[in-house]
Write a protein that holds these residues in place. Structure first.
Motif, short mmCIF file in Angstrom:
data_model
loop_
_atom_site.label_atom_id
_atom_site.label_comp_id
_atom_site.label_asym_id
_atom_site.label_seq_id
_atom_site.Cartn_x
_atom_site.Cartn_y
_atom_site.Cartn_z
N UNK A 41 0.83 -1.21 0.00
CA UNK A 41 0.00 0.00 0.00
C UNK A 41 0.86 1.25 0.00
N UNK A 42 1.94 1.23 0.78
CA UNK A 42 2.86 2.38 0.82
C UNK A 42 3.48 2.60 -0.56
N UNK A 43 3.84 1.51 -1.22
CA UNK A 43 4.45 1.63 -2.54
C UNK A 43 3.45 2.16 -3.56
N UNK A 44 2.25 1.60 -3.58
CA UNK A 44 1.22 2.04 -4.52
C UNK A 44 0.80 3.49 -4.24
N UNK A 45 0.74 3.87 -2.96
CA UNK A 45 0.34 5.23 -2.61
C UNK A 45 1.39 6.24 -3.06
N UNK A 46 2.65 5.91 -2.91
CA UNK A 46 3.71 6.80 -3.35
C UNK A 46 3.62 7.07 -4.85
N UNK A 47 3.31 6.01 -5.59
CA UNK A 47 3.13 6.18 -7.04
C UNK A 47 1.86 6.96 -7.32
N UNK A 130 -3.79 5.04 2.83
CA UNK A 130 -3.84 5.78 1.57
C UNK A 130 -4.60 7.09 1.74
N UNK A 131 -5.70 7.04 2.49
CA UNK A 131 -6.49 8.26 2.69
C UNK A 131 -5.69 9.32 3.44
N UNK A 132 -4.94 8.91 4.46
CA UNK A 132 -4.13 9.87 5.22
C UNK A 132 -3.07 10.49 4.33
N UNK A 133 -2.44 9.67 3.51
CA UNK A 133 -1.39 10.18 2.62
C UNK A 133 -1.95 11.06 1.51
N UNK A 134 -3.18 10.76 1.06
CA UNK A 134 -3.75 11.48 -0.10
C UNK A 134 -4.93 12.34 0.29
N UNK A 135 -5.06 12.69 1.57
CA UNK A 135 -6.25 13.42 2.01
C UNK A 135 -6.37 14.80 1.35
N UNK A 136 -5.26 15.38 0.96
CA UNK A 136 -5.33 16.70 0.33
C UNK A 136 -5.91 16.63 -1.08
N UNK A 137 -5.89 15.46 -1.68
CA UNK A 137 -6.44 15.32 -3.04
C UNK A 137 -7.78 14.61 -3.03
N UNK A 138 -8.32 14.31 -1.83
CA UNK A 138 -9.57 13.54 -1.72
C UNK A 138 -10.79 14.44 -1.79
N UNK A 139 -10.96 15.12 -2.89
CA UNK A 139 -12.10 16.01 -3.06
C UNK A 139 -13.40 15.21 -3.12
N UNK A 140 -14.37 15.61 -2.28
CA UNK A 140 -15.67 14.94 -2.30
C UNK A 140 -15.64 13.53 -1.77
#
Length: 252
Positions: A41-47, A130-140
């Motif tokens: 998950x860490x690897x896929x999230x980084x990508x 993934x949500x914590x790492x990408x929360x800034x892009x989680x629009x809606x």
């Protein structure tokens, strides 16, 4: 032979649950799956941080490791079914519990009791990371969608484990069961993706994938989550039924 009472059934379930809990390979497998999931998950999230954003992207990325995680749950199901045959403990079990159909049925119930929370924690941890790492892009971002996805992934992993345990009970040997199941999930099924797309949607792994991952807009033979769940449940029940029938008729 008289039918077992409800108290005996409870005791049998407790015995089968105790055997799984005290089996070291059960916990080693689950711990290994959890660590592998976090790593992938860490690897896929980084990508994914460099790619598309949005709710669906987060769910896709967080569950991208499902294809690998299912191998761990397949192994878990096979170990639960075949461990007693390896050392001959199955003879003691059947001497103590003469109701063979009930004994194997309660083993599957005990396996589900262990698998459901484990699968939920593993799936939820990946989505949460993934949500914590990408929360800034989680629009809606919709919490209901996330919950449905985690529940679907939990159901898929649990049913896959039970199906694997049923096939393990049929073959009664760990290595042949691993070869058959891993060969199907990672060799046969991917190779048939482009040859029989209509029929392939009704294969257990493909149908089950719709339980947690919505199909792409251009996918023609897509199933709804309920349809995918129903088909995978049917496959699982068929193999469990066959395993119980053979278990009752064969020698230990």
């Amino acid at each position: 032979m008289s039918a077992p009472s409800s108290k005996k059934i409870t005791l049998i379930l407790g015995a089968e649950l105790g055997k799984l809990i005290t089996l070291p390979l059960t916990w080693l497998t689950l711990i290994g799956i959890f660590i592998l999931n976090l790593f992938l998950t860490a690897a896929f999230t980084s990508v994914g941080l460099q790619g598309a954003s949005g709710t669906q992207s987060i769910l896709n990325i967080s569950l991208a490791s499902m294809g690998y995680l299912q191998a761990g749950f397949i192994i878990l199901g096979i170990l639960a079914a075949c461990s007693e045959y390896t050392g001959g403990q199955i003879r003691t079990t059947l001497t103590t519990i003469p109701w063979r159909g009930l004994q194997l049925s309660t083993k599957y119930v005990a396996l589900a009791i262990i698998t459901v929370p484990a699968a939920f924690i593993i799936a939820a941890s990946g989505v949460l990371y993934t949500f914590i790492r990408m929360r800034d892009t989680a629009a809606g971002f919709e919490i209901d969608t996330m919950i449905k996805t985690i529940v679907g992934a939990t159901g898929y992993l649990t049913l896959t484990t039970l199906l694997s345990a049923a096939i393990g009970a049929l073959l009664r040997r760990t290595t042949p069961a691993l070869v058959v199941l891993l060969g199907y999930y990672f060799v046969v099924s991917p190779l048939t993706r482009d040859f029989i797309p209509k029929i392939r949607s009704y294969f257990p792994d493909t149908a089950g994938s719709f339980m947690y991952m919505p199909p792409s807009p251009d996918e023609i033979n897509a199933l709804t989550p309920m349809q995918g769940t129903g088909i995978l449940v049917l496959w699982t029940l068929i193999f469990i039924t066959v395993a119980i029938v053979f278990h009752r008729r064969r020698d230990a």
